[in-house]
Write an enzyme that holds these catalytic residues in place. Sequence first.
Site, mmCIF file in Angstrom:
data_model
loop_
_atom_site.group_PDB
_atom_site.id
_atom_site.type_symbol
_atom_site.label_atom_id
_atom_site.label_comp_id
_atom_site.label_asym_id
_atom_site.label_seq_id
_atom_site.Cartn_x
_atom_site.Cartn_y
_atom_site.Cartn_z
ATOM 1 N N GLU A 245 0.828 -1.214 0.000
ATOM 2 C CA GLU A 245 0.000 0.000 0.000
ATOM 3 C C GLU A 245 0.854 1.252 0.000
ATOM 4 O OE1 GLU A 245 -2.430 -0.727 3.506
ATOM 5 O OE2 GLU A 245 -1.032 0.491 4.644
ATOM 6 N N GLY B 265 -3.597 -1.205 6.834
ATOM 7 C CA GLY B 265 -3.826 -2.283 5.872
ATOM 8 C C GLY B 265 -3.312 -3.616 6.380
HETATM 9 O O1 0RQ Z 1 7.567 4.599 20.426
HETATM 10 O O2 0RQ Z 1 8.039 6.451 18.904
HETATM 11 O O3 0RQ Z 1 7.967 6.797 21.392
HETATM 12 O O4 0RQ Z 1 9.849 5.505 20.319
HETATM 13 O O5 0RQ Z 1 5.701 2.353 19.416
HETATM 14 O O6 0RQ Z 1 7.458 1.647 17.328
HETATM 15 O O7 0RQ Z 1 9.375 0.144 17.082
HETATM 16 O O8 0RQ Z 1 9.529 2.499 16.078
HETATM 17 O O9 0RQ Z 1 8.008 0.716 15.077
HETATM 18 O O10 0RQ Z 1 7.568 2.793 13.607
HETATM 19 O O11 0RQ Z 1 7.418 0.401 12.788
HETATM 20 O O12 0RQ Z 1 5.672 1.328 14.367
HETATM 21 C C1 0RQ Z 1 2.901 -1.070 15.157
HETATM 22 C C2 0RQ Z 1 2.969 1.378 15.645
HETATM 23 C C3 0RQ Z 1 5.043 0.169 14.842
HETATM 24 C C4 0RQ Z 1 3.146 0.575 13.236
HETATM 25 C C5 0RQ Z 1 3.506 0.267 14.731
HETATM 26 C C6 0RQ Z 1 6.331 2.030 20.665
HETATM 27 C C7 0RQ Z 1 7.796 2.210 20.379
HETATM 28 C C8 0RQ Z 1 7.783 3.492 19.562
HETATM 29 C C9 0RQ Z 1 6.761 2.848 17.305
HETATM 30 P P1 0RQ Z 1 8.432 5.942 20.257
HETATM 31 P P2 0RQ Z 1 8.702 1.292 16.407
HETATM 32 P P3 0RQ Z 1 7.227 1.366 13.874
HETATM 33 C C10 0RQ Z 1 0.501 -0.830 6.405
HETATM 34 C C11 0RQ Z 1 0.627 -1.571 7.633
HETATM 35 C C12 0RQ Z 1 -0.352 -0.739 12.320
HETATM 36 C C13 0RQ Z 1 -0.741 -0.481 10.891
HETATM 37 C C14 0RQ Z 1 -0.001 -1.336 9.926
HETATM 38 C C15 0RQ Z 1 1.638 0.580 12.981
HETATM 39 C C16 0RQ Z 1 6.496 3.321 18.737
HETATM 40 O O13 0RQ Z 1 3.743 -0.369 12.409
HETATM 41 O O14 0RQ Z 1 0.963 1.575 13.187
HETATM 42 O O15 0RQ Z 1 0.593 -2.352 10.237
HETATM 43 N N1 0RQ Z 1 1.063 -0.581 12.563
HETATM 44 N N2 0RQ Z 1 -0.048 -0.912 8.703
HETATM 45 O O16 0RQ Z 1 8.540 2.337 21.576
HETATM 46 C C17 0RQ Z 1 4.362 0.329 24.233
HETATM 47 C C18 0RQ Z 1 4.631 -1.775 23.245
HETATM 48 C C19 0RQ Z 1 5.267 -1.114 22.130
HETATM 49 C C20 0RQ Z 1 5.386 0.277 22.179
HETATM 50 C C21 0RQ Z 1 6.249 -0.455 20.304
HETATM 51 N N3 0RQ Z 1 4.467 -3.095 23.265
HETATM 52 N N4 0RQ Z 1 4.186 -1.010 24.241
HETATM 53 N N5 0RQ Z 1 4.924 1.016 23.221
HETATM 54 N N6 0RQ Z 1 6.004 0.641 21.037
HETATM 55 N N7 0RQ Z 1 5.812 -1.547 20.964
HETATM 56 C C22 0RQ Z 1 0.631 0.704 6.495
HETATM 57 C C23 0RQ Z 1 -0.667 1.478 6.599
HETATM 58 O O17 0RQ Z 1 -1.638 0.962 6.997
HETATM 59 C C24 0RQ Z 1 -0.732 2.918 6.185
#
Ligand code: 0RQ
Length: 496
Positions: A285, A379
């Site tokens: 996407e 997505g």
């Molecule tokens: O926090 O920004 O304060 O450091 O979440 O995590 O590890 O940098 O990973 O940027 O890839 O995002 C799932 C949110 C991951 C994203 C998610 C905290 C962590 C950090 C970001 P900081 P990372 P990413 C197609 C696919 C759903 C939609 C999707 C997402 C921040 O990938 O939105 O998959 N996915 N779409 O510290 C507390 C936990 C945590 C946590 C991570 N267990 N508890 N905080 N963090 N794990 C695209 C579209 O749909 C458009």
Amino acid sequence: MKKLKELTPEEAASYITNGMTVGFSGFTPAGAAKVVPKAIAKFANDEHNSGRPFKIGVITGASTGDSLDGELARADAVAWRTPYQSDKFLRKNINIGKTKFFDMHLSQLPQNLRYGFLGKVDVAVIEASEVQADGKIILTTSVGASPTLARVAEKVIIELNTSHQESLYGLHDIYEPLDPPHRRPINLCRCDGRIGTEYVQLDPNKIVGVVASRQPDEIGGFRDSDETTMKIGENVATFLASEMRSGRIPSEFLPIQSGVGNIANAVLGALGDNDEIPSFEMYSEVIQDSVISLMKEDKIKFASATSLTLSPEVLKQTYDNYEYFKRRLLLRPQEISNNPEIIRRLGIISINTAIEVDLFGNVNSTHVMGKEMMNGIGGSGDFTRNAYISIFTCPSIAKGGAISTIVPFVSHLDHSEHSVQVLITEQGIADLRSKDPQDRATAIINNCVHPEYRPQLLDYFQSFKGGHTPQTLKTAFQMHERFLEFKDMRGPQVPA
Ligand code: 0RQ
């Protein structure tokens, strides 16, 4: 043919009144409306300062940029929002109850609009790179839900963005399926297949005016890969190479879907570095920076998506070599880029990032500690449920080790154990296919959990008193509760 009326941003914003539902273009900040939402936010502030209410319902393709979600959230102008967001101001309003947010699979948004599930759309504000008096528009760096939003809305405002240095004619393939019971198969059998038109055809009588814009997309760069994200990427590449060797992935490879964010960017980079993985296609996407780098090296042959989410430098490089890239890129409506029928047909390998995963492979993509909304499911569900192989990645720990991303039971469920096939952290790979819940838990504890959390999770697993799934309801959320009490899932930390 009547000439389209030119409007200032303020004149355009005056078509939008309190309580309306407004659909905006944008999928990630790519192609998002920018100048009209800013003017709406200013109007909202003026209304609030005069003691009058002003809030609207906001629908977009997915997340957008600061000029849209940020400005409207800071002006407290969003009554409700769907289907995905990632702006920190909007997220705050959602989590304190100022804005109602309902999360949705992105492929379903356009059909839900057509079915009337979201009510009437009063106005659509759509960014275009070209517009003709007969209602034909060429979109910009995303398609998202724009064709449907513009078609179902009562009025349409065009933001004509002339900052794109190239004519974008031919970058888009616009197709909307018919609705049941008349829907036909979607005749797309290759990543680079075309089934629609290069433009969106609007009813010109609905276009109330055109607003000039030269604002670039508000896309930030990525954090450089660190040791953890690089290791996750390497593990994904190792897994896919071994699947190829075993014959479970055909030697010509299969198209890749990869999510957004830092981890997804690093994973793609690692696929590019792995010599065993041949040049491949993307059916995804979002096209991020790493796709363009790999395309330059011919490691990625073609990329179909719904948005070109590129940092300003990489977008410039793409335009500088547009002859090369335009034959390798195609943007489709999110209803098609994320379509379950096509994902199954093409055999997509999906790679998405989890917030937390449990011992059985259930995945939480959206909520921190079960209640704070992060971005939304996006997505990830469209792809995971229908993929040839569905992979989730995440670091084994978050917040400096205070959180284990692997827990006994997820605090919110987005993707169930029935859809999630492989879990990969920087620690290793847990292949969950054809494993029962006990074997899944064993593979995850042994291969993916951080060593500091292995004893806790092993204790939990071993406290199981019989049944099919090693779950103990009394202690299933003990790690979360410990975090809420001590800000650390390991319990109170004794200073060294
Ligand atoms: O926090 O920004 O304060 O450091 O979440 O995590 O590890 O940098 O990973 O940027 O890839 O995002 C799932 C949110 C991951 C994203 C998610 C905290 C962590 C950090 C970001 P900081 P990372 P990413 C197609 C696919 C759903 C939609 C999707 C997402 C921040 O990938 O939105 O998959 N996915 N779409 O510290 C507390 C936990 C945590 C946590 C991570 N267990 N508890 N905080 N963090 N794990 C695209 C579209 O749909 C458009």
